[in-house]
Scaffold this active site. Structure first.
Site, PDB file in Angstrom:
ATOM      1  N   SER A  88      83.528  21.722  41.569  1.00  0.00           N
ATOM      2  CA  SER A  88      83.891  22.930  41.130  1.00  0.00           C
ATOM      3  C   SER A  88      85.007  24.335  40.775  1.00  0.00           C
ATOM      4  O   SER A  88      84.855  25.303  39.987  1.00  0.00           O
ATOM      5  CB  SER A  88      82.380  23.543  40.373  1.00  0.00           C
ATOM      6  OG  SER A  88      81.470  22.262  39.996  1.00  0.00           O
ATOM      7  N   LYS A  91      86.318  25.193  38.063  1.00  0.00           N
ATOM      8  CA  LYS A  91      86.599  25.897  37.101  1.00  0.00           C
ATOM      9  C   LYS A  91      87.066  27.548  36.727  1.00  0.00           C
ATOM     10  O   LYS A  91      87.562  28.287  36.052  1.00  0.00           O
ATOM     11  CB  LYS A  91      84.779  26.634  37.219  1.00  0.00           C
ATOM     12  CG  LYS A  91      84.178  25.503  36.833  1.00  0.00           C
ATOM     13  CD  LYS A  91      82.784  25.405  37.116  1.00  0.00           C
ATOM     14  CE  LYS A  91      81.490  24.604  36.163  1.00  0.00           C
ATOM     15  NZ  LYS A  91      81.297  23.554  37.923  1.00  0.00           N
ATOM     16  N   SER A 145      78.040  27.649  38.940  1.00  0.00           N
ATOM     17  CA  SER A 145      78.824  26.899  38.793  1.00  0.00           C
ATOM     18  C   SER A 145      77.813  25.689  37.721  1.00  0.00           C
ATOM     19  O   SER A 145      77.964  24.461  37.799  1.00  0.00           O
ATOM     20  CB  SER A 145      78.585  26.317  40.008  1.00  0.00           C
ATOM     21  OG  SER A 145      79.876  25.075  40.143  1.00  0.00           O
TER      22      SER A 145
END
Length: 307
Positions: A88, A91, A145
């Site tokens: 993640s 992101k 997340s």
């Protein structure tokens, strides 16, 4: 009598020769000692300039890098060139590309079936058909997340997910991330990869975006979703800890990546970027971050700050 004089002369000559030989030997020893001293001084200077060897500061993360954000000086490294899945952490690039496109953060977007994680079947607290503002979707993607929120950002990007991923890789190339590749918006794919030295650059770039600094360091948020009120907390347990001054943060985890953490923080009176990849165990990355902080703020860190 003559023989005695000859023996005396020979003794004097021999003594003189021995003195000369000892003199040369002394000079040679002095020169050798001086060379050894110079070599030691050069070795100490080289050690002072070199990044901290991982053997002197035990970190459990497989790859790590700490860099001064202002000067770029490498303060600590452990396998910084290893190219690994980043989960993640992806992101951060998703958010940068969406902000670069100047999409309206107040525009409502709807979570749909396509936003489900069909690869790892990760849980989500965003039900299908939830309507959420784009800015709140970005907040949940960065702070908590939230995978469905990240996928929705990519799906509603101009040109859809393929255009978003192309823009992510183009931006990576433009900022010099030679060891980085993106495959989706959320980091679910193990083909989202990077190295610690690339991620230092990526974190520093992301730090230039006000919304990313704000969203990644928010401790918690309560959102109303239809008839429900849902509370989300930051996925980084160090956020809100009074011992830390964190300006940007992102966690990540999939099986292939282990547990990852990137942060911008002020440690030892200097702004630094910390990258920790492939940590095993839920608390390892935070323990490594605390060890780094303690090391930087101890005698060695004090020496570095005043050097």
């Amino acid at each position: 009598m003559t023989q005695r004089r000859v023996m005396l002369v020979l003794a004097v000559l021999l003594s003189g020769i021995l003195l000369i030989v000892h003199g040369f030997a002394g000079q040679a020893d002095a020169a050798k000692t001086k060379q050894i001293h110079k070599k030691r001084v050069r070795t100490k200077a080289a050690r002072a300039k070199a990044p901290r060897a991982p053997g002197q500061l035990v970190l459990r993360s497989a790859s790590a890098l700490v860099a001064d954000q202002q000067t770029g000086e490498c303060l600590l490294q452990k396998q910084p060139q290893a190219v690994l899945p980043i989960a993640s952490i992806t992101k951060l690039m998703t958010a940068m590309v969406v902000l670069d496109a100047k999409q309206d953060l107040s525009e409502p977007i709807t979570i749909v079936e396509d936003d489900k994680d069909r690869v790892r079947h990760s849980r989500s607290r965003l039900p299908i058909y939830t309507v959420i503002r784009r800015g709140d979707a970005m907040l949940l993607a960065l702070m908590a997340s939230e995978n469905r929120a990240a996928n929705a950002l990519g799906r509603t990007y101009p040109g859809g997910m393929p255009a978003l991923v192309a823009a992510m890789n183009a931006k990576a190339q433009s900022i010099g991330l030679a060891e980085t590749h993106f495959d989706d918006a959320s980091g679910i794919s193990s083909r989202n990869v990077s190295s610690a030295r690339d991620l230092v650059k990526m974190v520093d770039t992301a730090y230039q975006y006000g919304p990313i600094r704000q969203y990644t360091t928010r401790k918690e948020i309560t959102l109303r979703m239809g008839h429900r009120v849902v509370q989300y907390r930051n996925s980084n347990r160090l956020i809100g800890n009074p011992r830390w001054q964190i300006g940007l943060s992102k966690t990540g985890f999939i099986d292939e990546a282990g547990r990852c953490l990137v942060m911008q923080s002020r440690v030892g009176q200097r702004p630094v970027v910390i990258v920790l990849l492939d940590s095993q165990g839920t608390a390892t990355r935070y323990a490594d971050a605390n060890r780094i902080k303690q090391w930087m703020e101890g005698p060695q860190g004090t020496k570095r700050r005043h050097s």
